[in-house]
Design a protein around this motif. Structure first.
Motif, PDB file in Angstrom:
ATOM      1  N   THR A 338     -39.463 -47.219  10.757  1.00  6.83           N
ATOM      2  CA  THR A 338     -39.124 -48.652  10.831  1.00  6.83           C
ATOM      3  C   THR A 338     -38.544 -48.979  12.298  1.00  6.83           C
ATOM      4  N   ARG A 339     -37.630 -47.761  12.741  1.00  2.81           N
ATOM      5  CA  ARG A 339     -36.960 -48.063  14.244  1.00  2.81           C
ATOM      6  C   ARG A 339     -38.083 -47.749  15.171  1.00  2.81           C
ATOM      7  N   ILE A 342     -39.814 -51.065  15.854  1.00  4.15           N
ATOM      8  CA  ILE A 342     -38.855 -51.985  16.669  1.00  4.15           C
ATOM      9  C   ILE A 342     -38.900 -51.537  18.259  1.00  4.15           C
ATOM     10  N   ILE A 343     -38.833 -50.122  18.465  1.00  4.26           N
ATOM     11  CA  ILE A 343     -38.649 -49.863  19.899  1.00  4.26           C
ATOM     12  C   ILE A 343     -40.112 -50.028  20.660  1.00  4.26           C
ATOM     13  N   TRP A 386     -29.866 -47.578  21.597  1.00  3.71           N
ATOM     14  CA  TRP A 386     -30.253 -48.560  20.472  1.00  3.71           C
ATOM     15  C   TRP A 386     -29.513 -49.890  20.662  1.00  3.71           C
ATOM     16  N   TYR A 393     -30.431 -55.326  15.257  1.00  4.90           N
ATOM     17  CA  TYR A 393     -30.772 -54.469  14.200  1.00  4.90           C
ATOM     18  C   TYR A 393     -29.735 -52.935  14.071  1.00  4.90           C
ATOM     19  N   PHE A 395     -28.511 -49.625  13.823  1.00  4.04           N
ATOM     20  CA  PHE A 395     -28.999 -48.179  14.025  1.00  4.04           C
ATOM     21  C   PHE A 395     -29.367 -47.340  12.913  1.00  4.04           C
ATOM     22  N   ASP A 398     -32.516 -46.874   9.132  1.00  2.70           N
ATOM     23  CA  ASP A 398     -33.460 -45.819   8.571  1.00  2.70           C
ATOM     24  C   ASP A 398     -33.224 -45.359   7.182  1.00  2.70           C
ATOM     25  N   TRP A 438     -37.210 -52.214   5.039  1.00  3.88           N
ATOM     26  CA  TRP A 438     -35.778 -52.511   5.138  1.00  3.88           C
ATOM     27  C   TRP A 438     -35.668 -53.795   4.448  1.00  3.88           C
TER      28      TRP A 438
END
Length: 555
Positions: A338-339, A342-343, A386, A393, A395, A398, A438
């Protein structure tokens, strides 16, 4: 004590049972009160009442005991031994008989106090004396009756045979007045056997465990017989075993060691193995909580039990909460999830499918971002990077897991339906390589196994060592771990049913995809571009081919 007649009693019933208007059939001691009246031990009051909650006077108690013994022929002394009991007293003969047979005594001041309420301890002492004052060396005392109490032996005997069981908090309250209803129960039990049954006792280490565990008020229920000496079918050691009607068995451990109890469903599991003489032998510890159920260790292994869905111990069992994992792992080349999605969105990198991974291009874009923002330009997205890149969001997103949404005792069917409900609620969420969702799955959704992992969590099942954080690791493949998990039941593909996991492999047979079977030829999956339903097929995209085995998480 005068002769053997004091141990006899009359069992001949009267022609008709007395009916007291203040003792309805629902009264706690209705049966015992009727029994007392049938045998002429009590007649109640002229107004048709028994007054079960009223205390019993000492003179009336003497009369009850005298009648219990059949009103034996007896000539009382012409001079009363007590200055407060004249020979003209209503119960002079009965009091004199009880005194002559050592059943009742007076006070040092020469009084008998006939109209005083008889206390709970004194009432039991009368029956202890009637029985010949038996000694019980391994009786378990009430917690408010110390060994120094003058009637400790009598009360210990009464508890051992179930004549008087006291209160659920372990007390007897010896100095309280005993009520007429309780006296009826006392007489009934003395003749017919205590609450345990005639000749049945609970004593010693077994009794200590029994009373401490709630006794007949708890899961044990009443004993179905006395303790017996048994050998362990596992070790050959000998100990004592006693069965109880409430699905509980209490064991005095090998060679007279500590007592352990097995209750309810765990006891059923143990019974199926033959109890102590069977393959499990003696318990080696108490019942303890285990996930959404209980576990107990035995000489020959362990057994688990869960109310509701109760799978074999060789399979994954239900949990009431998902074990938390530490999130916020620094992201570097190779990571997914997920992260990373977003990145990519924040840095303007457009990716779909399995290309949504932290690769060299992503690393270069991160380094450039770090330089622009005065951060250490190492290409690793830690907490500081982040916070600059995606402050809206957390950090640690996850580590997000959906909460368990079923009751501890939920059935297998309920769990299957909750798993499917969760998966269907995610329809339309964007496909995210290595993603396990999430709380807002429109931000970053799931891949195939991430969807199923969270669906299992919602239904109260987890699959250690798989976690949502490991799911995003560079080379971790949760679908392959699921397929190889021996604690998930394997079922032939042709026997698939609603709630099963269907796996697909590549041309080399390596698992690459998994779907959740809905029944009636339908599946749900997380695959590019989103989570969606589809018809069952033996192949997908011309590159993925169904495996011959499905996994049944709720077996």
């Amino acid at each position: 004590m005068a002769g053997g007649g004091v141990l006899a009693w009359s069992l001949a019933p009267a022609a008709h049972a007395a009916s007291f208007r203040d003792v309805p059939s629902t009264h706690l001691f209705a049966k015992e009160t009727s029994w007392l009246a049938d045998r002429g031990i009590t007649t109640g009051w002229p107004d048709g009442t028994f007054r079960p909650d009223a205390p019993v006077h000492r003179d009336a108690m003497a009369a009850f005991v005298y009648r219990l013994q059949g009103s034996p022929a007896f000539t009382p002394p012409t001079t009363s031994p007590f200055r407060d009991v004249p020979v003209s007293s209503q119960f002079y003969r009965e009091i004199s008989w009880c005194v002559a047979n050592g059943i009742l005594r007076g006070w040092p001041d020469g009084t008998f106090r006939p109209l005083a309420d008889i206390a709970r301890d004194a009432a039991v002492v009368m029956f202890h004396r009637l029985a010949g004052s038996p000694s019980v060396a391994d009786a378990v005392p009430f917690r408010d009756v110390p060994t120094t109490h003058p009637f400790a032996a009598a009360l210990g005997w009464a508890r051992t045979i179930g004549l008087m069981t006291g209160y659920q908090d372990g007390t007897y309250r010896p100095l309280q007045s005993i009520e007429r209803g309780a006296v009826a129960a006392l007489f009934y039990r003395y003749v017919n056997g205590g609450v345990f049954g005639k000749g049945v006792t609970v004593r010693g280490a077994i009794a200590r465990t029994y009373w401490a565990g709630g006794a007949m008020w708890g899961s044990y229920g009443l004993p179905t017989g006395n303790a017996t000496t048994v050998p362990s079918g596992r070790s050959g050691k000998r100990g004592a075993q006693q069965a109880f009607a409430g699905g509980a068995v209490v064991i005095a451990g090998p060679d007279g060691g500590a007592a352990h109890a097995s209750t309810g469903g765990l006891c059923t599991e143990w019974r199926s193995a033959g109890l102590v003489p069977g393959s499990l032998g003696f318990p080696t510890g108490p019942v303890r909580t285990y996930g959404a159920g209980w576990r107990q260790d035995f000489e020959g292994g362990y057994r688990t039990y869960y109310s509701g869905w109760n799978p074999p111990e060789s399979l994954h069992g239900p949990v009431t909460a998902i074990a938390p994992v530490a999130g916020g792992v620094p992201l570097r080349r190779g990571w997914n999830g997920t992260r990373v999605r977003i990145i990519h969105k924040k840095l303007g990198i457009s990716r779909t499918g399995s290309a949504q991974t932290y690769d060299a291009t992503t690393e270069s874009a991160v380094i450039a971002f770090q330089k622009r923002n005065g951060l250490t330009a190492d290409g690793v997205v830690g907490a500081a990077t982040w916070a600059k890149l995606a402050p809206e969001y957390p950090f640690t997103m996850d580590a997000w897991t959906t909460p368990v949404r079923v009751a501890k005792n939920a059935s297998r069917t309920t769990r299957i339906e909750e798993m499917i409900r969760f998966a269907q609620s995610c329809k339309g969420s964007p496909y995210t390589w290595g993603g396990a969702g999430w709380k807002d799955d429109s931000v970053a959704g799931y891949d195939c196994s991430g969807l199923l992992l969270q669906a299992l969590y919602s239904a109260g099942l987890e699959l250690p060592p798989i976690t949502v954080v490991r799911h995003a690791e560079p080379t971790y493949r949760t679908s392959q771990m699921m397929y190889a998990d021996t604690k998930l039941k394997s079922v032939p593909l042709v026997e698939r049913q609603r709630g099963d996991f269907i796996f697909y492999g590549d041309s080399n047979g390596i698992v690459r995809h998994v779907t959740l079977y809905l029944g009636n030829g339908r599946m749900i999956q997380a695959a590019n571009p989103d989570t969606h339903e589809l018809a069952y097929s033996g192949s997908l995209w011309g590159t993925r081919f169904v495996k011959p085995t499905v996994k049944r998480p709720f077996a």
